[in-house]
Design a protein around this motif. Sequence first.
Motif, mmCIF file in Angstrom:
data_model
loop_
_atom_site.group_PDB
_atom_site.id
_atom_site.type_symbol
_atom_site.label_atom_id
_atom_site.label_comp_id
_atom_site.label_asym_id
_atom_site.label_seq_id
_atom_site.Cartn_x
_atom_site.Cartn_y
_atom_site.Cartn_z
ATOM 1 N N LEU A 21 54.847 47.817 131.522
ATOM 2 C CA LEU A 21 53.514 48.038 132.086
ATOM 3 C C LEU A 21 52.414 47.218 131.424
ATOM 4 C CD1 LEU A 21 53.618 51.936 132.417
ATOM 5 C CD2 LEU A 21 54.012 50.231 134.223
ATOM 6 N N GLY A 22 52.578 46.927 130.133
ATOM 7 C CA GLY A 22 51.526 46.237 129.392
ATOM 8 C C GLY A 22 50.444 47.210 128.950
ATOM 9 N N PRO A 23 49.503 46.720 128.141
ATOM 10 C CA PRO A 23 48.418 47.582 127.648
ATOM 11 C C PRO A 23 47.310 47.747 128.678
ATOM 12 C CG PRO A 23 48.209 45.392 126.722
ATOM 13 C CD PRO A 23 49.473 45.390 127.552
ATOM 14 N N GLY A 24 46.422 48.720 128.411
ATOM 15 C CA GLY A 24 45.199 48.839 129.193
ATOM 16 C C GLY A 24 45.190 49.866 130.301
ATOM 17 N N LEU A 25 46.305 50.582 130.485
ATOM 18 C CA LEU A 25 46.332 51.601 131.529
ATOM 19 C C LEU A 25 45.927 52.958 130.965
ATOM 20 C CD1 LEU A 25 49.691 50.591 133.261
ATOM 21 C CD2 LEU A 25 47.361 49.964 133.928
ATOM 22 N N LEU A 26 45.814 53.940 131.830
ATOM 23 C CA LEU A 26 45.467 55.283 131.401
ATOM 24 C C LEU A 26 46.614 55.919 130.619
ATOM 25 C CD1 LEU A 26 43.813 56.689 134.656
ATOM 26 C CD2 LEU A 26 42.649 55.955 132.561
ATOM 27 N N GLU A 27 46.249 56.750 129.670
ATOM 28 C CA GLU A 27 47.228 57.481 128.866
ATOM 29 C C GLU A 27 48.209 58.248 129.754
ATOM 30 O OE1 GLU A 27 46.724 61.493 126.363
ATOM 31 O OE2 GLU A 27 45.471 59.849 125.639
ATOM 32 N N SER A 28 47.708 58.855 130.811
ATOM 33 C CA SER A 28 48.557 59.659 131.693
ATOM 34 C C SER A 28 49.657 58.822 132.346
ATOM 35 C CB SER A 28 47.717 60.360 132.757
ATOM 36 O OG SER A 28 47.017 59.417 133.534
ATOM 37 N N THR A 29 49.386 57.561 132.607
ATOM 38 C CA THR A 29 50.398 56.683 133.197
ATOM 39 C C THR A 29 51.554 56.482 132.230
ATOM 40 O OG1 THR A 29 48.702 55.523 134.466
ATOM 41 C CG2 THR A 29 50.806 54.386 134.177
ATOM 42 N N TYR A 30 51.228 56.175 130.976
ATOM 43 C CA TYR A 30 52.270 55.982 129.969
ATOM 44 C C TYR A 30 53.046 57.280 129.728
ATOM 45 C CZ TYR A 30 49.680 51.694 129.083
ATOM 46 O OH TYR A 30 49.053 50.486 129.225
ATOM 47 N N LYS A 31 52.339 58.398 129.726
ATOM 48 C CA LYS A 31 52.981 59.694 129.495
ATOM 49 C C LYS A 31 54.003 59.983 130.593
ATOM 50 C CE LYS A 31 50.101 62.910 129.312
ATOM 51 N NZ LYS A 31 49.134 63.975 129.160
ATOM 52 N N ASN A 32 53.608 59.792 131.842
ATOM 53 C CA ASN A 32 54.517 60.066 132.949
ATOM 54 C C ASN A 32 55.706 59.116 132.965
ATOM 55 O OD1 ASN A 32 53.302 62.359 134.155
ATOM 56 N ND2 ASN A 32 51.698 61.043 134.982
ATOM 57 N N CYS A 33 55.467 57.855 132.657
ATOM 58 C CA CYS A 33 56.566 56.879 132.639
ATOM 59 C C CYS A 33 57.522 57.143 131.480
ATOM 60 C CB CYS A 33 56.010 55.461 132.565
ATOM 61 S SG CYS A 33 55.162 54.970 134.082
ATOM 62 N N LEU A 34 56.994 57.476 130.297
ATOM 63 C CA LEU A 34 57.859 57.773 129.151
ATOM 64 C C LEU A 34 58.632 59.070 129.404
ATOM 65 C CD1 LEU A 34 58.920 57.029 126.383
ATOM 66 C CD2 LEU A 34 56.911 58.155 125.373
ATOM 67 N N TYR A 35 57.983 60.054 129.976
ATOM 68 C CA TYR A 35 58.657 61.305 130.350
ATOM 69 C C TYR A 35 59.847 61.006 131.261
ATOM 70 C CZ TYR A 35 59.343 65.833 132.663
ATOM 71 O OH TYR A 35 59.881 66.983 133.185
ATOM 72 N N TYR A 36 59.608 60.202 132.283
ATOM 73 C CA TYR A 36 60.663 59.823 133.226
ATOM 74 C C TYR A 36 61.825 59.124 132.505
ATOM 75 C CZ TYR A 36 63.096 56.901 136.594
ATOM 76 O OH TYR A 36 64.073 56.264 137.309
ATOM 77 N N ARG A 37 61.500 58.152 131.645
ATOM 78 C CA ARG A 37 62.542 57.397 130.942
ATOM 79 C C ARG A 37 63.378 58.309 130.040
ATOM 80 N NH1 ARG A 37 64.718 52.595 132.053
ATOM 81 N NH2 ARG A 37 65.283 52.501 129.879
ATOM 82 N N LEU A 38 62.724 59.182 129.306
ATOM 83 C CA LEU A 38 63.453 60.067 128.400
ATOM 84 C C LEU A 38 64.330 61.047 129.169
ATOM 85 C CD1 LEU A 38 60.605 60.726 125.809
ATOM 86 C CD2 LEU A 38 62.603 59.243 125.500
ATOM 87 N N LYS A 39 63.829 61.562 130.296
ATOM 88 C CA LYS A 39 64.623 62.460 131.131
ATOM 89 C C LYS A 39 65.859 61.749 131.684
ATOM 90 C CE LYS A 39 63.556 66.210 132.543
ATOM 91 N NZ LYS A 39 63.949 67.545 132.099
ATOM 92 N N THR A 40 65.680 60.487 132.123
ATOM 93 C CA THR A 40 66.823 59.757 132.687
ATOM 94 C C THR A 40 67.879 59.450 131.629
ATOM 95 O OG1 THR A 40 65.805 57.576 132.425
ATOM 96 C CG2 THR A 40 65.458 58.699 134.535
ATOM 97 N N LYS A 41 67.504 59.515 130.363
ATOM 98 C CA LYS A 41 68.461 59.302 129.263
ATOM 99 C C LYS A 41 69.140 60.606 128.862
ATOM 100 C CE LYS A 41 67.681 54.988 129.088
ATOM 101 N NZ LYS A 41 68.664 54.043 129.559
ATOM 102 N N GLY A 42 68.851 61.680 129.605
ATOM 103 C CA GLY A 42 69.512 62.951 129.363
ATOM 104 C C GLY A 42 68.892 63.799 128.264
ATOM 105 N N LEU A 43 67.689 63.464 127.848
ATOM 106 C CA LEU A 43 67.031 64.231 126.800
ATOM 107 C C LEU A 43 66.239 65.390 127.393
ATOM 108 C CD1 LEU A 43 65.723 61.275 124.617
ATOM 109 C CD2 LEU A 43 67.647 62.787 124.101
ATOM 110 N N LYS A 44 66.142 66.469 126.644
ATOM 111 C CA LYS A 44 65.298 67.596 127.037
ATOM 112 C C LYS A 44 63.866 67.217 126.674
ATOM 113 C CE LYS A 44 64.160 72.360 126.082
ATOM 114 N NZ LYS A 44 64.278 73.460 125.133
ATOM 115 N N VAL A 45 62.999 67.190 127.676
ATOM 116 C CA VAL A 45 61.612 66.784 127.458
ATOM 117 C C VAL A 45 60.693 67.781 128.149
ATOM 118 C CG1 VAL A 45 59.934 64.905 127.643
ATOM 119 C CG2 VAL A 45 62.371 64.367 127.555
#
Length: 123
Positions: A21-45
């Motif tokens: 994504l690069g820098p400069g976006l809203l915190e909520s965007t990074y939070k939702n994308c990181l949440y998605y990535r961690l969930k797809t890796k099978g982690l409890k989030v």
Amino acid sequence: MSDFDLTQQIIGEAIYVHKSLGPGLLESTYKNCLYYRLKTKGLKVEKEKSLPVVFDGQFLECGYRLDLVVEDQVIIELKSVKKLRDIHKAQMITYLKLSGYRIGLLLNFNVLKLVDGLIRLKY
């Protein structure tokens, strides 16, 4: 999984999100994308987990929310700010103290390289 291995996996996924994504976006965007990535890796989030304050023996809901909690072990606090400040570290230490979790990752996505916006804290 050890604390170290878990935090390394989280950091790896955060770097992937930041590079994508690069820098400069809203915190909520990074939070939702990181949440998605961690969930797809099978982690409890857990996202936006409520953090009550215990005061005089009473649990008080004061509106605090932990951005992400991974595997009931690691708090992730995401920022998109010019520079992490001491108050951000103090906030994470307080979150660790109030929650009983031992490890926190403070991630600032508003940097050219995520490694420059990463702080790992233990309590």
